[in-house]
Design a protein around this motif. Sequence first.
Motif, short mmCIF file in Angstrom:
data_model
loop_
_atom_site.label_atom_id
_atom_site.label_comp_id
_atom_site.label_asym_id
_atom_site.label_seq_id
_atom_site.Cartn_x
_atom_site.Cartn_y
_atom_site.Cartn_z
N THR A 244 1.79 3.19 -0.65
CA THR A 244 1.75 4.09 -1.87
C THR A 244 2.98 4.63 -2.47
O THR A 244 4.08 4.50 -1.55
CB THR A 244 0.72 5.24 -1.34
OG1 THR A 244 1.16 6.03 -0.63
CG2 THR A 244 -0.86 4.72 -1.13
N ALA A 245 2.93 4.82 -3.59
CA ALA A 245 4.14 5.30 -4.01
C ALA A 245 3.87 6.30 -5.37
O ALA A 245 2.81 6.52 -5.71
CB ALA A 245 5.17 4.33 -4.73
N THR B 185 4.45 5.44 1.28
CA THR B 185 4.02 4.59 2.67
C THR B 185 4.25 3.12 2.31
O THR B 185 4.36 2.85 1.03
CB THR B 185 2.73 4.78 3.20
OG1 THR B 185 1.76 4.33 1.79
CG2 THR B 185 2.28 6.20 3.08
N GLY B 186 4.46 2.57 3.39
CA GLY B 186 4.68 0.92 3.16
C GLY B 186 6.19 0.62 3.27
O GLY B 186 7.00 1.45 3.60
N MET B 187 6.49 -0.49 2.73
CA MET B 187 7.75 -1.22 2.62
C MET B 187 8.26 -1.92 1.78
O MET B 187 7.44 -2.85 1.33
CB MET B 187 8.08 -1.75 4.23
CG MET B 187 9.59 -2.18 4.31
SD MET B 187 10.06 -2.92 5.83
CE MET B 187 9.61 -4.85 5.62
N VAL B 188 9.48 -1.70 0.90
CA VAL B 188 9.76 -2.59 -0.08
C VAL B 188 11.35 -3.29 0.40
O VAL B 188 11.87 -2.82 0.88
CB VAL B 188 10.08 -1.67 -1.15
CG1 VAL B 188 10.49 -2.60 -2.55
CG2 VAL B 188 8.66 -1.12 -1.69
N PRO C 77 0.40 8.64 -8.85
CA PRO C 77 0.22 8.07 -8.00
C PRO C 77 -0.17 6.64 -7.93
O PRO C 77 -0.71 6.21 -8.79
CB PRO C 77 -0.93 8.71 -7.23
CG PRO C 77 -0.81 10.08 -7.76
CD PRO C 77 -0.16 9.89 -9.41
N THR C 78 0.78 5.73 -7.22
CA THR C 78 0.39 4.33 -7.48
C THR C 78 0.23 3.50 -6.32
O THR C 78 0.83 3.79 -5.33
CB THR C 78 1.73 3.64 -8.11
OG1 THR C 78 2.07 4.53 -9.31
CG2 THR C 78 1.80 2.31 -8.32
N ASP C 79 -0.59 2.53 -6.27
CA ASP C 79 -0.85 1.70 -4.94
C ASP C 79 0.14 0.62 -5.02
O ASP C 79 0.35 -0.15 -6.21
CB ASP C 79 -2.06 1.10 -4.86
CG ASP C 79 -3.24 2.26 -4.46
OD1 ASP C 79 -3.09 3.38 -3.96
OD2 ASP C 79 -4.44 2.12 -5.22
N LEU C 80 0.58 0.25 -3.99
CA LEU C 80 1.63 -0.78 -3.70
C LEU C 80 0.94 -1.95 -3.08
O LEU C 80 0.63 -1.72 -1.87
CB LEU C 80 2.80 -0.55 -3.06
CG LEU C 80 3.78 0.93 -3.66
CD1 LEU C 80 4.80 0.99 -2.57
CD2 LEU C 80 4.07 0.35 -5.01
#
Length: 224
Positions: free
Chosen positions: A79-80, A31-34, A7-10
Amino acid sequence: MAVFLTPTDLSLRQVLLEANEPIETAYFVETGMVSYLAYLKGGEAIEVGIIGSEGMVGMPLILGVDSGPAGAIVQMQGTALSIAPAALRQVFGESDTLRFQLLRYMQALYTQVSQTAVCNGHHSIEERLARWMLMAHDRAGRDQFPMTHEFMAMMLGVRRSGVTVTASTLKQAGLIAYGNGQMTILDRSGMEATACECYGTVQHHFEQLFGDDAVKSAQPKCRF
């Protein structure tokens, strides 16, 4: 596969991949966007693809190469699940299910990148901006998300003044609201009507590849 995932925070503006540099980690976005970014010699960047919870950052690894021509940067924190290149290649070779899904996602991402090139060359700033906001809205999972005119101009490869005028037009039409670095989608249907055909083309392709359940609340989903 779970044993290899971390588990990793972006964080906002975090660089996940450097263009033409060895890929040290791959990421399954939760979650989020890259944003995938292509660069010119002078350092100018333009977005060529967007990745949310439907996809993975680090696709060149499954093609047997260690780097790619595009960079990747977090444009919406989230997160990723991260995985080392060797572990990804191992499970890719061992799991028919993972291999099937990743190869289909590669096709979906190829379609998105290709359609973006067509879109940038043929459609108005208003159509392109509406399309881009819809894609960001999908991956944010909520109506309000962080966004600035400077960032949108860079992503679309246009002048900031052009984005400011276009965003003002969308605001006056009651489709969006913005301020203090936040964008709010007020009228989703109106935005879809304003966007060019490219948004629907990419969405339809995701549905073809992953089924009707792949898109929920207009957000592409492919499950690994």
